[in-house]
Motif scaffolding. Structure first.
Motif, PDB file in Angstrom:
ATOM      1  N   LEU A 199      31.905   8.426  22.162  1.00 36.73           N
ATOM      2  CA  LEU A 199      31.212   8.111  23.187  1.00 36.73           C
ATOM      3  C   LEU A 199      29.777   8.102  22.924  1.00 36.73           C
ATOM      4  N   LYS A 241      41.118   6.086  27.231  1.00 37.70           N
ATOM      5  CA  LYS A 241      40.289   5.744  26.265  1.00 37.70           C
ATOM      6  C   LYS A 241      40.106   4.319  26.143  1.00 37.70           C
ATOM      7  N   ILE A 296      38.040   3.198  29.108  1.00 39.44           N
ATOM      8  CA  ILE A 296      36.711   3.647  28.873  1.00 39.44           C
ATOM      9  C   ILE A 296      35.796   2.564  27.948  1.00 39.44           C
ATOM     10  N   VAL A 312      37.216  12.039  30.675  1.00 39.03           N
ATOM     11  CA  VAL A 312      37.376  11.749  29.038  1.00 39.03           C
ATOM     12  C   VAL A 312      38.142  12.788  28.335  1.00 39.03           C
ATOM     13  N   ALA A 315      29.187  12.107  31.272  1.00 40.39           N
ATOM     14  CA  ALA A 315      30.541  11.901  31.417  1.00 40.39           C
ATOM     15  C   ALA A 315      31.414  13.110  31.696  1.00 40.39           C
ATOM     16  N   GLU A 327      34.570  12.458  22.288  1.00 41.13           N
ATOM     17  CA  GLU A 327      33.153  12.699  22.228  1.00 41.13           C
ATOM     18  C   GLU A 327      32.403  11.890  21.438  1.00 41.13           C
TER      19      GLU A 327
END
Length: 302
Positions: free
Chosen positions: A79, A44, A47, A71, A92, A76
């Motif tokens: 994102l 996390k 990203i 991921v 992803a 989610e």
């Protein structure tokens, strides 16, 4: 109107399978098909860092790719908010999804395609859309590892669907996950249908994917982009240009390297060549690309 170029952000994360997925001794198979807590937190953080590094880039990416399984489940919504804030499409790879409705231990391997309401400042829909692209074929090593997890013999649920996405600005593109890249039946379905093919991977055999990308760029006559994990490297982008030195647009070689890069791919000119075949910047279209000929099958015993 189709953009002249497609800008793609390719992200290689440092996810390591041995640290992320292992038998924790709890005898609960579900704990072994989800990232370990430590790797989840690290994924996390990584990203977020890479998405922030791509913000404000000039040119800014139209699409951002994250590798297969990169991921964590539960990330989610973050994102989705990132796609809305950056005004880019995010494609992803998700951690394994536990199929709760299955009668026996079963997982699936999916990618998210997040399309925000606005794309680089242009409104395209009323709300952000999210689609899931499933993997059809597990790699042999992947299947064997799942079967041995926590003595549970975890099965893999295939998703036998081929997705093609269409955008007025970004053209048509396909999304496939790792081992599905080797599926010839799937590949034929993309023929004369897409300008770009995206592959999300956690792949050791980078050389084979290099050769596949080069070959399919010519036979499908489209851009091919492979986003692999940083553990093995090998992310690349190729286009069917006539001059050999132009075909390889991007390659990241070397293991254990985290990395983010924005690459520039041809789009409107490639579409014109697909349609008309008169652009000398590109290779000639492959046989049967425009007018498909049905071949007769014959077998002779000798």
């Amino acid at each position: 109107m189709l953009n002249e170029h497609l800008y793609v952000g390719v992200v290689q994360t440092s996810l390591k399978a041995e640290a992320a997925w292992f038998d924790d001794g709890s005898s609960n198979w579900k704990n072994s098909v989800r990232m370990s807590r430590l790797e989840e937190l690290r994924a996390k953080r990584e990203i977020r860092h890479f998405l922030a590094s791509l913000k404000g880039r000039n040119p800014s990416p139209d699409i951002i790719l994250l590798p297969e399984l990169a991921v964590p489940i539960g990330f989610e919504e973050q994102l989705k908010r990132a796609a809305e804030k950056l005004e880019v499409i995010i494609i992803a790879g998700l951690d394994y999804r536990i199929e709760t409705a299955a009668p026996e231990p079963t997982v699936s391997n999916e990618a998210l395609v997040i399309v925000p309401r606005r794309l680089n400042g242009v409104p395209i829909s009323r709300q952000t859309q999210v689609r899931r692209v499933g993997k059809t074929h597990p790699a042999p090593a992947e299947k064997d590892k799942l079967l041995k997890i926590a003595d549970a013999s975890v099965s893999f649920r295939p998703h036998p669907t081929v997705w093609i996405f269409e955008s007025d600005q970004l053209g048509k593109f396909g999304v496939a996950i790792c081992y599905d890249f080797m599926d010839l039946d799937r590949i034929v379905m993309y023929r004369n249908k897409v300008q770009t093919l995206f592959i999300l991977a956690y792949n050791r055999d980078t050389t084979s994917f290099d050769h596949m990308a080069e070959a399919l760029s010519r036979t499908l006559f489209c851009n091919v982009v492979v986003c692999n994990c940083g553990q093995f490297g090998g992310s690349l982008a190729v286009s069917p240009f006539r001059e050999p030195f132009r075909r390889l647009i991007y390659r990241q070689s070397g293991q254990k390297l985290t990395h983010a890069q924005v690459v520039k791919l041809p789009l409107s000119s490639l579409f014109d060549q697909q349609k008309n075949g008169n652009n000398t910047d590109f290779k000639s279209r492959p046989p049967g690309f425009d007018d498909l000929v049905s071949l007769n099958s014959k077998t002779a015993k000798i």
